[in-house]
Design a protein around this motif. Sequence first.
Motif, PDB file in Angstrom:
ATOM      1  N   PHE A 128       5.443   5.347  -5.357  1.00 14.49           N
ATOM      2  CA  PHE A 128       4.976   4.034  -4.919  1.00 14.49           C
ATOM      3  C   PHE A 128       4.628   3.104  -6.073  1.00 14.49           C
ATOM      4  O   PHE A 128       4.246   3.541  -7.163  1.00 14.49           O
ATOM      5  CB  PHE A 128       3.768   4.200  -3.993  1.00 14.49           C
ATOM      6  CG  PHE A 128       4.129   4.914  -2.716  1.00 14.49           C
ATOM      7  CD1 PHE A 128       4.679   4.217  -1.655  1.00 14.49           C
ATOM      8  CD2 PHE A 128       3.968   6.294  -2.616  1.00 14.49           C
ATOM      9  CE1 PHE A 128       5.054   4.878  -0.494  1.00 14.49           C
ATOM     10  CE2 PHE A 128       4.337   6.960  -1.452  1.00 14.49           C
ATOM     11  CZ  PHE A 128       4.888   6.247  -0.389  1.00 14.49           C
ATOM     12  N   THR A 129       4.785   1.813  -5.800  1.00 15.13           N
ATOM     13  CA  THR A 129       4.438   0.809  -6.791  1.00 15.13           C
ATOM     14  C   THR A 129       2.974   0.943  -7.171  1.00 15.13           C
ATOM     15  O   THR A 129       2.122   1.243  -6.327  1.00 15.13           O
ATOM     16  CB  THR A 129       4.692  -0.606  -6.238  1.00 15.13           C
ATOM     17  OG1 THR A 129       3.965  -0.774  -5.011  1.00 15.13           O
ATOM     18  CG2 THR A 129       6.168  -0.855  -6.000  1.00 15.13           C
ATOM     19  N   HIS A 130       2.699   0.740  -8.442  1.00 10.22           N
ATOM     20  CA  HIS A 130       1.359   0.795  -9.028  1.00 10.22           C
ATOM     21  C   HIS A 130       0.772   2.203  -9.063  1.00 10.22           C
ATOM     22  O   HIS A 130      -0.377   2.384  -9.459  1.00 10.22           O
ATOM     23  CB  HIS A 130       0.393  -0.147  -8.288  1.00 10.22           C
ATOM     24  CG  HIS A 130       0.943  -1.527  -8.095  1.00 10.22           C
ATOM     25  ND1 HIS A 130       1.224  -2.360  -9.150  1.00 10.22           N
ATOM     26  CD2 HIS A 130       1.313  -2.190  -6.971  1.00 10.22           C
ATOM     27  CE1 HIS A 130       1.731  -3.489  -8.686  1.00 10.22           C
ATOM     28  NE2 HIS A 130       1.801  -3.420  -7.375  1.00 10.22           N
ATOM     29  N   GLY A 131       1.557   3.199  -8.664  1.00  5.62           N
ATOM     30  CA  GLY A 131       1.067   4.573  -8.704  1.00  5.62           C
ATOM     31  C   GLY A 131       1.080   5.128 -10.119  1.00  5.62           C
ATOM     32  O   GLY A 131       1.916   4.756 -10.953  1.00  5.62           O
ATOM     33  N   PHE A 132       0.160   6.039 -10.393  1.00 10.41           N
ATOM     34  CA  PHE A 132       0.086   6.703 -11.698  1.00 10.41           C
ATOM     35  C   PHE A 132      -0.041   8.204 -11.474  1.00 10.41           C
ATOM     36  O   PHE A 132      -0.929   8.657 -10.744  1.00 10.41           O
ATOM     37  CB  PHE A 132      -1.113   6.198 -12.500  1.00 10.41           C
ATOM     38  CG  PHE A 132      -1.183   6.790 -13.895  1.00 10.41           C
ATOM     39  CD1 PHE A 132      -0.551   6.169 -14.955  1.00 10.41           C
ATOM     40  CD2 PHE A 132      -1.859   7.985 -14.127  1.00 10.41           C
ATOM     41  CE1 PHE A 132      -0.586   6.717 -16.234  1.00 10.41           C
ATOM     42  CE2 PHE A 132      -1.906   8.540 -15.398  1.00 10.41           C
ATOM     43  CZ  PHE A 132      -1.264   7.902 -16.460  1.00 10.41           C
ATOM     44  N   HIS A 133       0.845   8.972 -12.137  1.00  4.65           N
ATOM     45  CA  HIS A 133       0.838  10.423 -11.939  1.00  4.65           C
ATOM     46  C   HIS A 133       0.870  11.210 -13.247  1.00  4.65           C
ATOM     47  O   HIS A 133       0.901  12.437 -13.216  1.00  4.65           O
ATOM     48  CB  HIS A 133       2.026  10.828 -11.067  1.00  4.65           C
ATOM     49  CG  HIS A 133       2.024  10.172  -9.722  1.00  4.65           C
ATOM     50  ND1 HIS A 133       1.142  10.541  -8.729  1.00  4.65           N
ATOM     51  CD2 HIS A 133       2.767   9.151  -9.231  1.00  4.65           C
ATOM     52  CE1 HIS A 133       1.356   9.782  -7.657  1.00  4.65           C
ATOM     53  NE2 HIS A 133       2.322   8.924  -7.937  1.00  4.65           N
ATOM     54  N   GLY A 134       0.868  10.515 -14.402  1.00  3.84           N
ATOM     55  CA  GLY A 134       0.842  11.226 -15.666  1.00  3.84           C
ATOM     56  C   GLY A 134       1.862  10.697 -16.645  1.00  3.84           C
ATOM     57  O   GLY A 134       2.665   9.804 -16.330  1.00  3.84           O
ATOM     58  N   GLU A 163       6.906  -0.073  -2.041  1.00  6.59           N
ATOM     59  CA  GLU A 163       5.627  -0.777  -2.078  1.00  6.59           C
ATOM     60  C   GLU A 163       4.537   0.080  -1.428  1.00  6.59           C
ATOM     61  O   GLU A 163       4.692   0.578  -0.313  1.00  6.59           O
ATOM     62  CB  GLU A 163       5.739  -2.116  -1.345  1.00  6.59           C
ATOM     63  CG  GLU A 163       4.534  -3.011  -1.491  1.00  6.59           C
ATOM     64  CD  GLU A 163       4.373  -3.575  -2.901  1.00  6.59           C
ATOM     65  OE1 GLU A 163       3.218  -3.889  -3.272  1.00  6.59           O
ATOM     66  OE2 GLU A 163       5.385  -3.713  -3.627  1.00  6.59           O
ATOM     67  N   TYR A 164       3.432   0.248  -2.171  1.00  3.30           N
ATOM     68  CA  TYR A 164       2.316   1.056  -1.675  1.00  3.30           C
ATOM     69  C   TYR A 164       1.771   0.432  -0.390  1.00  3.30           C
ATOM     70  O   TYR A 164       1.427  -0.753  -0.354  1.00  3.30           O
ATOM     71  CB  TYR A 164       1.220   1.111  -2.735  1.00  3.30           C
ATOM     72  CG  TYR A 164       0.083   2.073  -2.455  1.00  3.30           C
ATOM     73  CD1 TYR A 164       0.282   3.450  -2.515  1.00  3.30           C
ATOM     74  CD2 TYR A 164      -1.204   1.614  -2.173  1.00  3.30           C
ATOM     75  CE1 TYR A 164      -0.746   4.341  -2.292  1.00  3.30           C
ATOM     76  CE2 TYR A 164      -2.253   2.492  -1.950  1.00  3.30           C
ATOM     77  CZ  TYR A 164      -2.023   3.866  -2.010  1.00  3.30           C
ATOM     78  OH  TYR A 164      -3.061   4.734  -1.788  1.00  3.30           O
ATOM     79  N   GLY A 165       1.721   1.222   0.661  1.00  4.12           N
ATOM     80  CA  GLY A 165       1.204   0.743   1.942  1.00  4.12           C
ATOM     81  C   GLY A 165       2.275   0.321   2.921  1.00  4.12           C
ATOM     82  O   GLY A 165       1.973   0.071   4.089  1.00  4.12           O
ATOM     83  N   ASP A 166       3.540   0.231   2.493  1.00  4.35           N
ATOM     84  CA  ASP A 166       4.621  -0.260   3.355  1.00  4.35           C
ATOM     85  C   ASP A 166       5.343   0.919   4.012  1.00  4.35           C
ATOM     86  O   ASP A 166       6.275   1.496   3.445  1.00  4.35           O
ATOM     87  CB  ASP A 166       5.594  -1.106   2.537  1.00  4.35           C
ATOM     88  CG  ASP A 166       6.585  -1.868   3.399  1.00  4.35           C
ATOM     89  OD1 ASP A 166       6.841  -1.443   4.540  1.00  4.35           O
ATOM     90  OD2 ASP A 166       7.108  -2.899   2.927  1.00  4.35           O
ATOM     91  N   VAL A 167       4.926   1.262   5.217  1.00  5.40           N
ATOM     92  CA  VAL A 167       5.507   2.404   5.924  1.00  5.40           C
ATOM     93  C   VAL A 167       6.952   2.133   6.315  1.00  5.40           C
ATOM     94  O   VAL A 167       7.810   3.024   6.228  1.00  5.40           O
ATOM     95  CB  VAL A 167       4.666   2.747   7.168  1.00  5.40           C
ATOM     96  CG1 VAL A 167       5.335   3.861   7.977  1.00  5.40           C
ATOM     97  CG2 VAL A 167       3.257   3.172   6.766  1.00  5.40           C
TER      98      VAL A 167
END
Length: 380
Positions: A128-134, A163-167
């Motif tokens: 997802f956009t704006h996600g951070f995982h490492g 997009e974060y939140g866009d199901v």
Amino acid sequence: MDTTRQYKELDECYYMPAFSRDMAIVRGEGTKVWDAEGNEYIDCVAGIAVCSTGHCHPAVVQAICDQAHRLIHCSNLYYVPHQGDMAKRLVEITGMHKAFFSNSGAEATDGALKLARVRTGKKKFVAFTHGFHGRTVGSLAVTHKPSIREPFEPLGLIRTFVEYGDVDALKKVVDQDTAGVIVEPIQGEAGVIIPPDSFLEGIREACDTTGALMIVDEVQTGMGRTGKWLAMQHTKVTPDIVTLAKGIASGFPMGALLAREGIEFRKGEHGSTFAGGPLACSAALATIGVIEKILPEVSLKGERFRQGLKKYHPRIRGLMIGITVGDTCPDIQKSCREEGVLVNCAADGNLRLVPPLTISDSEIDRVVRVIDGALGQILL
């Protein structure tokens, strides 16, 4: 004792300039830290949500010292002291089936991606956009921020960002070839962005429909940070794989991934020299012991922050707090520091607070006064 100037001179001469920093923290106790010049601060950064039990909690220090006197390292060629006990405790508090340890959140993410690929036989991922995982090659591939990802591409992982939140957008890209969907239940590095439960329910539905695995990154949100052991426990959604790190061992480097029944590594599919060592597991067991006693108080402390900062419309879940302040965030961070409170600027002009879970009501009230003063002076 070395001064900040001496730390800086050594850093500039011998350490790769990967970080932006201008102070040296040399001691910590509880919620407080001291810099090289002896200035005292209430630490609402906590190693970025790492020092969950505060700095140098006596129970954690004792556990590390006791174990260090007996055995510091034992290869995973052998059964490791406390490793099984720690796996059992994580299974109990998360509701997952089995655990595997790592040395960091990024490694836990890498392990989760490997596990999803090997168990599904599929190659594609959705993030997802704006996600951070490492920042390892694997975890960076599913981290969105272009400025930290694009210089290292190609990263060898087939993935699509939604997009974060866009199901609706999510359901268009998750298909029969998708191994997993990786998501933060609350985006921490993005500034404490809390989605509606329907978003996480939509991910679960999309995964169930296609056979993809739902991978939930609880590296920052887990271990009591939001008032429950997992942020997902605020919803009715059960993931397939969960990653943990940061607050798991009060600052001793450790990470973990857990998975539901039927999803696990088999012999030879994964490994690590240091992961799940006796010192890390001792620190983590002591950390769990401290957190379980104070866990019911975390949500109440979050509400105390909410009431004190309500005119700034904070986003709060437990002791994970974000306030949008725009381009003034560095000035606000500096103002708070001058008044003895350490806060952090996350992405997109968001002030972030992730204090130790042990922070007291009186310390919360002081932090609120300092932040209110800084925001009032700069924003109003």
